[in-house]
Design a protein around this motif. Structure first.
Motif, PDB file in Angstrom:
ATOM      1  N   TRP A  55       0.750  -1.205   0.004  1.00 14.95           N
ATOM      2  CA  TRP A  55       0.025   0.054  -0.036  1.00 14.95           C
ATOM      3  C   TRP A  55       0.895   1.318  -0.016  1.00 14.95           C
ATOM      4  O   TRP A  55       2.236   1.207   0.276  1.00 14.95           O
ATOM      5  CB  TRP A  55      -0.719  -0.043   1.267  1.00 14.95           C
ATOM      6  N   GLU A  56       0.191   2.314  -0.474  1.00 17.79           N
ATOM      7  CA  GLU A  56       0.965   3.676  -0.317  1.00 17.79           C
ATOM      8  C   GLU A  56      -0.094   4.447   0.169  1.00 17.79           C
ATOM      9  O   GLU A  56      -1.161   4.542  -0.088  1.00 17.79           O
ATOM     10  CB  GLU A  56       1.356   4.001  -1.677  1.00 17.79           C
ATOM     11  N   LEU A  57       0.255   5.510   1.124  1.00 14.83           N
ATOM     12  CA  LEU A  57      -0.618   6.629   1.613  1.00 14.83           C
ATOM     13  C   LEU A  57      -0.363   7.764   0.746  1.00 14.83           C
ATOM     14  O   LEU A  57       0.972   8.285   0.811  1.00 14.83           O
ATOM     15  CB  LEU A  57      -0.254   6.825   3.237  1.00 14.83           C
ATOM     16  N   CYS A  58      -1.453   8.454   0.284  1.00 10.69           N
ATOM     17  CA  CYS A  58      -1.035   9.846  -0.399  1.00 10.69           C
ATOM     18  C   CYS A  58      -2.148  10.751   0.104  1.00 10.69           C
ATOM     19  O   CYS A  58      -3.114  10.688   0.047  1.00 10.69           O
ATOM     20  CB  CYS A  58      -1.496   9.636  -1.920  1.00 10.69           C
ATOM     21  N   ILE A  83       4.657   6.076   2.818  1.00 15.49           N
ATOM     22  CA  ILE A  83       4.052   7.348   3.256  1.00 15.49           C
ATOM     23  C   ILE A  83       4.111   8.716   2.590  1.00 15.49           C
ATOM     24  O   ILE A  83       5.706   8.975   2.650  1.00 15.49           O
ATOM     25  CB  ILE A  83       4.113   7.396   4.924  1.00 15.49           C
ATOM     26  N   ARG A  84       3.572   9.281   1.687  1.00 10.88           N
ATOM     27  CA  ARG A  84       3.921  10.268   1.254  1.00 10.88           C
ATOM     28  C   ARG A  84       2.829  11.510   1.447  1.00 10.88           C
ATOM     29  O   ARG A  84       1.637  11.018   1.525  1.00 10.88           O
ATOM     30  CB  ARG A  84       3.873  10.026  -0.495  1.00 10.88           C
ATOM     31  N   TYR A  85       3.388  12.697   1.462  1.00 16.20           N
ATOM     32  CA  TYR A  85       2.323  13.837   1.637  1.00 16.20           C
ATOM     33  C   TYR A  85       2.668  14.861   1.053  1.00 16.20           C
ATOM     34  O   TYR A  85       3.841  15.064   0.617  1.00 16.20           O
ATOM     35  CB  TYR A  85       2.227  14.089   3.312  1.00 16.20           C
ATOM     36  N   VAL A 103      -4.054  12.725  -7.085  1.00 14.74           N
ATOM     37  CA  VAL A 103      -3.075  12.878  -8.192  1.00 14.74           C
ATOM     38  C   VAL A 103      -1.860  12.403  -7.882  1.00 14.74           C
ATOM     39  O   VAL A 103      -1.065  11.668  -8.934  1.00 14.74           O
ATOM     40  CB  VAL A 103      -2.904  14.336  -8.491  1.00 14.74           C
ATOM     41  N   GLU A 104      -1.463  12.043  -6.727  1.00  8.35           N
ATOM     42  CA  GLU A 104      -0.360  11.311  -6.243  1.00  8.35           C
ATOM     43  C   GLU A 104      -0.453   9.917  -6.287  1.00  8.35           C
ATOM     44  O   GLU A 104       0.598   9.139  -5.993  1.00  8.35           O
ATOM     45  CB  GLU A 104       0.302  11.851  -4.720  1.00  8.35           C
ATOM     46  N   ALA A 105      -1.656   9.383  -6.313  1.00  7.38           N
ATOM     47  CA  ALA A 105      -1.600   7.987  -6.238  1.00  7.38           C
ATOM     48  C   ALA A 105      -1.270   7.174  -7.566  1.00  7.38           C
ATOM     49  O   ALA A 105      -1.571   7.728  -8.471  1.00  7.38           O
ATOM     50  CB  ALA A 105      -3.341   7.560  -6.072  1.00  7.38           C
ATOM     51  N   THR A 106      -0.551   5.939  -7.422  1.00  4.51           N
ATOM     52  CA  THR A 106      -0.074   5.244  -8.511  1.00  4.51           C
ATOM     53  C   THR A 106      -0.658   3.887  -8.105  1.00  4.51           C
ATOM     54  O   THR A 106      -0.153   2.951  -8.954  1.00  4.51           O
ATOM     55  CB  THR A 106       1.497   5.194  -8.127  1.00  4.51           C
ATOM     56  N   GLY A 107      -1.433   3.377  -7.346  1.00 11.38           N
ATOM     57  CA  GLY A 107      -1.933   2.125  -7.073  1.00 11.38           C
ATOM     58  C   GLY A 107      -2.962   1.536  -8.003  1.00 11.38           C
ATOM     59  O   GLY A 107      -3.176   2.327  -8.990  1.00 11.38           O
TER      60      GLY A 107
END
Length: 167
Positions: A55-58, A83-85, A103-107
């Protein structure tokens, strides 16, 4: 209800060990605005406790005037690369803050959360398990529950109906 049905530590450990051959990347999109530090940390810790790891957090931070939020977010992002913000120049409101995070999501799939949500440790695992069993799935939604400010006492579960296009 959650207390009665929550997975025990043995179950959670089995989930941590299970690797899905085609496990999708889940992008968790979260708008944030003036989140009290305690709730922000609880949300972030609940993601770090997930038994499913892909997972990734945007997160879009609409609180440029809140240095505590920036400090917490920076420390968690340095601790875990998932974790990205981004610090927005101003609060754009929940919809536009969400769009900025999106916009930052790549999933492969998007999960929407709120800045003070807690994710059960098996939440993503259970979603991915369904996606593996039914690969044609395009949309998932889950039940939810309220929890007190300390993150300890659950109350007011909301059980959603099976899929119903009219609802």
């Amino acid at each position: 209800w959650y207390e009665a049905y929550r997975p025990d530590e043995e179950t959670l450990e089995k989930q941590r060990k299970r690797k899905f051959p085609d496990g999708p990347l889940i992008s968790i999109v979260v708008p944030a605005y003036l989140t009290p530090e305690r709730f922000l940390r609880q949300m972030l810790d609940s993601l770090l406790a997930q038994t499913y790891e892909n997972w990734e957090l945007c997160l879009a931070n609409g609180s440029p005037e809140d240095p505590d939020m920036q400090t917490v977010l920076k420390s968690y992002a340095e601790m875990d690369r998932r974790i990205r913000y981004q610090d927005l120049k101003e609060n754009l409101g929940i919809a536009e803050n969400t769009n900025a995070a999106l916009v930052e999501a790549t999933g492969d799939f998007i999960a929407f959360g709120d800045h003070d949500d807690l994710f059960a440790p098996d939440a993503l695992y259970e979603c991915v398990k369904i996606l593996q069993e039914k690969p044609e799935t395009a949309l998932l939604y889950t039940d939810e529950d309220k929890v007190d400010g300390k993150g300890k006492k659950y109350f007011q579960p909301h059980f959603k109906s099976d899929y119903n296009p009219d609802l």
